[in-house]
Enzyme design. Sequence first.
Site, PDB file in Angstrom:
ATOM      1  N   GLY A 110      52.823 -30.911  19.636  1.00  0.00           N
ATOM      2  CA  GLY A 110      53.833 -31.417  20.565  1.00  0.00           C
ATOM      3  C   GLY A 110      55.106 -31.873  19.857  1.00  0.00           C
ATOM      4  O   GLY A 110      55.702 -31.137  19.067  1.00  0.00           O
ATOM      5  N   ASP A 146      46.382 -38.932  29.196  1.00  0.00           N
ATOM      6  CA  ASP A 146      47.707 -38.512  29.633  1.00  0.00           C
ATOM      7  C   ASP A 146      48.710 -39.224  28.744  1.00  0.00           C
ATOM      8  O   ASP A 146      48.628 -40.439  28.548  1.00  0.00           O
ATOM      9  CB  ASP A 146      47.969 -38.829  31.107  1.00  0.00           C
ATOM     10  CG  ASP A 146      49.091 -37.944  31.623  1.00  0.00           C
ATOM     11  OD1 ASP A 146      48.869 -36.729  31.770  1.00  0.00           O
ATOM     12  OD2 ASP A 146      50.205 -38.445  31.858  1.00  0.00           O
ATOM     13  N   LYS A 168      48.120 -40.472  10.712  1.00  0.00           N
ATOM     14  CA  LYS A 168      48.590 -40.564  12.109  1.00  0.00           C
ATOM     15  C   LYS A 168      47.583 -41.376  12.928  1.00  0.00           C
ATOM     16  O   LYS A 168      47.982 -42.252  13.713  1.00  0.00           O
ATOM     17  CB  LYS A 168      48.786 -39.159  12.714  1.00  0.00           C
ATOM     18  CG  LYS A 168      49.234 -39.225  14.171  1.00  0.00           C
ATOM     19  CD  LYS A 168      49.449 -37.867  14.827  1.00  0.00           C
ATOM     20  CE  LYS A 168      49.715 -38.032  16.334  1.00  0.00           C
ATOM     21  NZ  LYS A 168      49.748 -36.788  17.091  1.00  0.00           N
ATOM     22  N   GLU A 218      46.173 -30.600  39.245  1.00  0.00           N
ATOM     23  CA  GLU A 218      47.618 -30.791  39.267  1.00  0.00           C
ATOM     24  C   GLU A 218      47.920 -32.259  38.989  1.00  0.00           C
ATOM     25  O   GLU A 218      47.255 -33.148  39.542  1.00  0.00           O
ATOM     26  CB  GLU A 218      48.149 -30.406  40.651  1.00  0.00           C
ATOM     27  CG  GLU A 218      49.602 -29.989  40.595  1.00  0.00           C
ATOM     28  CD  GLU A 218      50.188 -29.821  41.989  1.00  0.00           C
ATOM     29  OE1 GLU A 218      51.396 -30.045  42.140  1.00  0.00           O
ATOM     30  OE2 GLU A 218      49.409 -29.481  42.900  1.00  0.00           O
TER      31      GLU A 218
HETATM   32  P1  ITT Z   1      45.916 -32.036  29.384  1.00  0.00           P
HETATM   33  O1  ITT Z   1      46.598 -32.544  30.629  1.00  0.00           O
HETATM   34  O2  ITT Z   1      45.035 -30.854  29.608  1.00  0.00           O
HETATM   35  O3  ITT Z   1      45.230 -33.131  28.621  1.00  0.00           O
HETATM   36  P2  ITT Z   1      48.645 -31.628  28.490  1.00  0.00           P
HETATM   37  O4  ITT Z   1      49.234 -31.092  27.216  1.00  0.00           O
HETATM   38  O5  ITT Z   1      49.107 -31.010  29.783  1.00  0.00           O
HETATM   39  O6  ITT Z   1      47.063 -31.504  28.359  1.00  0.00           O
HETATM   40  P3  ITT Z   1      49.898 -34.159  29.152  1.00  0.00           P
HETATM   41  O7  ITT Z   1      50.250 -33.786  30.538  1.00  0.00           O
HETATM   42  O8  ITT Z   1      49.341 -35.533  28.902  1.00  0.00           O
HETATM   43  O9  ITT Z   1      48.823 -33.174  28.525  1.00  0.00           O
HETATM   44  O10 ITT Z   1      51.170 -33.907  28.253  1.00  0.00           O
HETATM   45  C1  ITT Z   1      51.430 -34.687  27.171  1.00  0.00           C
HETATM   46  C2  ITT Z   1      52.424 -33.996  26.267  1.00  0.00           C
HETATM   47  O11 ITT Z   1      53.059 -35.035  25.488  1.00  0.00           O
HETATM   48  C3  ITT Z   1      51.705 -33.096  25.288  1.00  0.00           C
HETATM   49  O12 ITT Z   1      51.680 -31.751  25.723  1.00  0.00           O
HETATM   50  C4  ITT Z   1      52.503 -33.304  24.010  1.00  0.00           C
HETATM   51  O13 ITT Z   1      53.529 -32.402  23.911  1.00  0.00           O
HETATM   52  C5  ITT Z   1      53.115 -34.684  24.147  1.00  0.00           C
HETATM   53  N1  ITT Z   1      52.299 -35.562  23.310  1.00  0.00           N
HETATM   54  C6  ITT Z   1      51.285 -36.373  23.693  1.00  0.00           C
HETATM   55  N2  ITT Z   1      50.719 -36.949  22.631  1.00  0.00           N
HETATM   56  C7  ITT Z   1      51.381 -36.487  21.560  1.00  0.00           C
HETATM   57  C8  ITT Z   1      51.230 -36.696  20.181  1.00  0.00           C
HETATM   58  O14 ITT Z   1      50.274 -37.459  19.677  1.00  0.00           O
HETATM   59  N3  ITT Z   1      52.079 -36.080  19.376  1.00  0.00           N
HETATM   60  C9  ITT Z   1      53.051 -35.268  19.846  1.00  0.00           C
HETATM   61  N4  ITT Z   1      53.234 -34.983  21.139  1.00  0.00           N
HETATM   62  C10 ITT Z   1      52.398 -35.603  21.992  1.00  0.00           C
END
Ligand code: ITT
Length: 201
Positions: free
Chosen positions: A161, A73, A183, A44
Amino acid sequence: MKAIGPRLVIATHNAGKLREIRDLLAPHGIECVGAAELDLPEPEETGVTFVDNAELKARASADLSGLPALADDSGLSVDALHGRPGIHSARWSEDESGTRDFGRAMQRVWTEVEAAGPDTGHDAHFVCALSLAWPDGAIESFEGKVHGTLVWPPRGANGFGYDPMFVAVGMDQTFAELDPADKHAISHRAAAFSKLVAALG
Ligand code: ITT
């Protein structure tokens, strides 16, 4: 800093991140294994900063696997929304059952930016915190950012994302319209990686 090879756990369940981290580590000859492949649970995310959450994910995977673990993160921070969604970027995409839909998350960001009024602008930045944890308790963290502007409607099919609504400073294409290699040349994740690689010496 301590060595991380030859085998490193990538402490993420996000397929888009895992792909990018593998690409970024490829030149360094480190074998990566994803947390999902090892059946490691998703802890969590109770932290209040990106680094807090990266550290708790890396620590959990290193402790459970007995291998060094790298966690990411990350999120989108929008000026007009006082930094939101920030550490809640993934959560903004989830419905009550936890199903993720980034079309919905991007729509919410855009709707809130429009509601903030015409004077607030569309500036935003992505943040990435990377944490490397070793089974003996050592931990190191690095943060990278990329500044840009939000656009609407979303464009492009690459990346993941919020990429379809983000244009980095000096670019015309969204992150989702760029080739992955382009990128990687400028992203928040690449910026955090270059600090990590510099620390590895
Ligand atoms: P883990 O915790 O398992 O690594 P998560 O998707 O839950 O996966 P986060 O809590 O760090 O990870 O959430 C970050 C979010 O921010 C991710 O789901 C993306 O939608 C967004 N994000 C992060 N990096 C990005 C990127 O390079 N391009 C676009 N969106 C991004």
